[in-house]
Design a protein around this motif. Sequence first.
Motif, PDB file in Angstrom:
ATOM      1  N   UNK A   1      36.277  24.849  -1.894  1.00  0.00           N
ATOM      2  CA  UNK A   1      35.239  25.714  -1.319  1.00  0.00           C
ATOM      3  C   UNK A   1      35.856  26.655  -0.287  1.00  0.00           C
ATOM      4  N   UNK A   2      36.722  26.123   0.562  1.00  0.00           N
ATOM      5  CA  UNK A   2      37.383  26.958   1.564  1.00  0.00           C
ATOM      6  C   UNK A   2      38.180  28.080   0.898  1.00  0.00           C
TER       7      UNK A   2
ATOM      8  N   UNK B   1      28.054  30.650   1.913  1.00  0.00           N
ATOM      9  CA  UNK B   1      28.628  29.465   2.558  1.00  0.00           C
ATOM     10  C   UNK B   1      27.619  28.331   2.730  1.00  0.00           C
ATOM     11  N   UNK B   2      26.382  28.589   3.219  1.00  0.00           N
ATOM     12  CA  UNK B   2      25.443  27.465   3.401  1.00  0.00           C
ATOM     13  C   UNK B   2      25.190  26.659   2.130  1.00  0.00           C
ATOM     14  N   UNK B   3      24.881  27.305   0.966  1.00  0.00           N
ATOM     15  CA  UNK B   3      24.656  26.493  -0.235  1.00  0.00           C
ATOM     16  C   UNK B   3      25.908  25.767  -0.710  1.00  0.00           C
ATOM     17  N   UNK B   4      27.080  26.397  -0.541  1.00  0.00           N
ATOM     18  CA  UNK B   4      28.304  25.724  -0.971  1.00  0.00           C
ATOM     19  C   UNK B   4      28.657  24.562  -0.051  1.00  0.00           C
ATOM     20  N   UNK B   5      28.353  24.706   1.236  1.00  0.00           N
ATOM     21  CA  UNK B   5      28.562  23.575   2.147  1.00  0.00           C
ATOM     22  C   UNK B   5      27.562  22.459   1.842  1.00  0.00           C
TER      23      UNK B   5
ATOM     24  N   UNK C   1      22.004  27.017  -6.933  1.00  0.00           N
ATOM     25  CA  UNK C   1      22.682  26.485  -8.114  1.00  0.00           C
ATOM     26  C   UNK C   1      23.584  27.556  -8.734  1.00  0.00           C
ATOM     27  N   UNK C   2      23.114  28.804  -8.730  1.00  0.00           N
ATOM     28  CA  UNK C   2      23.912  29.897  -9.290  1.00  0.00           C
ATOM     29  C   UNK C   2      25.197  30.091  -8.493  1.00  0.00           C
ATOM     30  N   UNK C   3      25.110  29.952  -7.175  1.00  0.00           N
ATOM     31  CA  UNK C   3      26.309  30.083  -6.341  1.00  0.00           C
ATOM     32  C   UNK C   3      27.303  28.964  -6.642  1.00  0.00           C
ATOM     33  N   UNK C   4      26.789  27.756  -6.837  1.00  0.00           N
ATOM     34  CA  UNK C   4      27.669  26.631  -7.162  1.00  0.00           C
ATOM     35  C   UNK C   4      28.307  26.843  -8.533  1.00  0.00           C
ATOM     36  N   UNK C   5      27.525  27.340  -9.478  1.00  0.00           N
ATOM     37  CA  UNK C   5      28.065  27.605 -10.819  1.00  0.00           C
ATOM     38  C   UNK C   5      29.181  28.650 -10.746  1.00  0.00           C
ATOM     39  N   UNK C   6      28.974  29.706  -9.928  1.00  0.00           N
ATOM     40  CA  UNK C   6      30.011  30.732  -9.770  1.00  0.00           C
ATOM     41  C   UNK C   6      31.266  30.147  -9.131  1.00  0.00           C
ATOM     42  N   UNK C   7      31.072  29.286  -8.161  1.00  0.00           N
ATOM     43  CA  UNK C   7      32.207  28.630  -7.511  1.00  0.00           C
ATOM     44  C   UNK C   7      33.004  27.789  -8.506  1.00  0.00           C
ATOM     45  N   UNK C   8      32.298  27.051  -9.358  1.00  0.00           N
ATOM     46  CA  UNK C   8      32.981  26.196 -10.327  1.00  0.00           C
ATOM     47  C   UNK C   8      33.660  27.017 -11.425  1.00  0.00           C
TER      48      UNK C   8
ATOM     49  N   UNK D   1      21.107  30.823  13.007  1.00  0.00           N
ATOM     50  CA  UNK D   1      20.382  31.408  11.885  1.00  0.00           C
ATOM     51  C   UNK D   1      20.884  30.994  10.520  1.00  0.00           C
ATOM     52  N   UNK D   2      20.196  31.515   9.514  1.00  0.00           N
ATOM     53  CA  UNK D   2      20.558  31.236   8.126  1.00  0.00           C
ATOM     54  C   UNK D   2      21.958  31.748   7.817  1.00  0.00           C
ATOM     55  N   UNK D   3      22.361  32.813   8.495  1.00  0.00           N
ATOM     56  CA  UNK D   3      23.684  33.394   8.292  1.00  0.00           C
ATOM     57  C   UNK D   3      24.782  32.551   8.939  1.00  0.00           C
ATOM     58  N   UNK D   4      24.352  31.497   9.652  1.00  0.00           N
ATOM     59  CA  UNK D   4      25.256  30.616  10.393  1.00  0.00           C
ATOM     60  C   UNK D   4      25.892  31.345  11.575  1.00  0.00           C
ATOM     61  N   UNK D   5      25.167  32.327  12.075  1.00  0.00           N
ATOM     62  CA  UNK D   5      25.513  32.993  13.320  1.00  0.00           C
ATOM     63  C   UNK D   5      24.421  32.675  14.341  1.00  0.00           C
ATOM     64  N   UNK D   6      24.775  32.728  15.621  1.00  0.00           N
ATOM     65  CA  UNK D   6      23.774  32.533  16.657  1.00  0.00           C
ATOM     66  C   UNK D   6      23.040  33.849  16.882  1.00  0.00           C
ATOM     67  N   UNK D   7      21.716  33.816  16.736  1.00  0.00           N
ATOM     68  CA  UNK D   7      20.910  35.028  16.753  1.00  0.00           C
ATOM     69  C   UNK D   7      19.835  34.949  17.839  1.00  0.00           C
ATOM     70  N   UNK D   8      19.663  36.034  18.612  1.00  0.00           N
ATOM     71  CA  UNK D   8      18.610  36.038  19.626  1.00  0.00           C
ATOM     72  C   UNK D   8      17.242  36.311  19.007  1.00  0.00           C
ATOM     73  N   UNK D   9      16.227  35.636  19.526  1.00  0.00           N
ATOM     74  CA  UNK D   9      14.850  35.836  19.086  1.00  0.00           C
ATOM     75  C   UNK D   9      13.991  36.057  20.328  1.00  0.00           C
ATOM     76  N   UNK D  10      13.340  37.211  20.408  1.00  0.00           N
ATOM     77  CA  UNK D  10      12.491  37.500  21.555  1.00  0.00           C
ATOM     78  C   UNK D  10      11.236  36.660  21.560  1.00  0.00           C
TER      79      UNK D  10
END
Length: 373
Positions: free
Chosen positions: A26-27, A44-48, A95-102, A216-225
């Motif tokens: 995966x890496x 990255x999130x689905x593959x992790x 599942x599509x991302x995992x299939x592409x990875x494989x 966040x979903x992007x695995x970045x820290x995001x500010x929310x007002x």
Amino acid sequence: MDSGNSRATTHSRARNRGGKTVEDAVDRYLTHKLESGGSRSSMEPPLRFFEAFCTSEGIERVDELESGDCREFGLRLADRKRNGEIAGSTANTYFAYVRAFLSFCVRDELINSNPADTESAEEFLPEDTSTRETQFWTAEQRKQLLAYADERVEQARREVIDTPLERAYRDRTAVVLLAELGVRGAELFRDKNDDDRNGLQWGDVDLERGRITVFGKSRDHEPVGLTEAAHNALSRLQRVQEPPIDEWPVFPTGHAASKYAAVEKATGERPEPGSDIDAICWEKEVAPPSITKEAGRQILKRLTNEAGIELEGDQEYLQPHGARRALGAELYESGHSELAQSALRHKSIETTHEAYSDIKAEDVAKSIDEVRE
């Protein structure tokens, strides 16, 4: 395992000398090759998650994967969809991302064939339902749920219900943040399958500047007002909890055994049974675990039921993601598509347009009618 399937994977141990681990593969994939039109932040999130699935199934190396394993992964995704964690479309994308990875692993000569590229492997994937079938909270449902959460706090204050006041405040704050900010459940609560998601902590809350910071979903820290209602809810909860350290969760678990375990891990000593574990955590500055996403859903199930909120179709309760979708829909329908993009933290306006394509189609039809009048 799906050994009866004629397309099941043939291991390639000769070429995969020593067996490359799923984590290493995966890496390598995320570093050197991305497919399916995805970016690293989206894939990255689905593959992790797939990597964690393999670990839970005792699968260490890529060459150990078989079609039956991918079939089981599809079932795991279906369970997450059934529990309201992800949409059917998201499950299919994962599942599509995992299939592409494989497929990449095949070209990398780690395996001979793609174990996810079989009819059997895809059998349990949930139906990819359309956007218009996705739940969202109606304005009336939102008002009713918020009103009941307020009422429950007053009932706890008067001790007419068997719920601690702090817990009533905690639950109300969760409802307010979901309804007001469009945050995801995974951004507020702990994810047992993701070590990076420990739940929102008070160190992530900046009441003076009026914002929180979420993972966040992007695995970045995001500010929310914070809206006024969200700011007020957090302020009141903070006064009730009096968190001693920044690492203290905004939504702490009520599970006593988890608190005992946290103290024992931090101090090396386990408190005596029957101790005031909450006081011990506070005095020793040992943060209890946050509630999990599953616990967050259970809170919404209970409040939805107790509030007597009417639901449509086979809906069981007001799901966390339904609040997010409702906020986006309200902004989008009002003609504020860019505000909807900002509030939902979509990377592009195209993502927002796609999410609310049903609303856009209705607006186009209305415009046609107006032109022809």
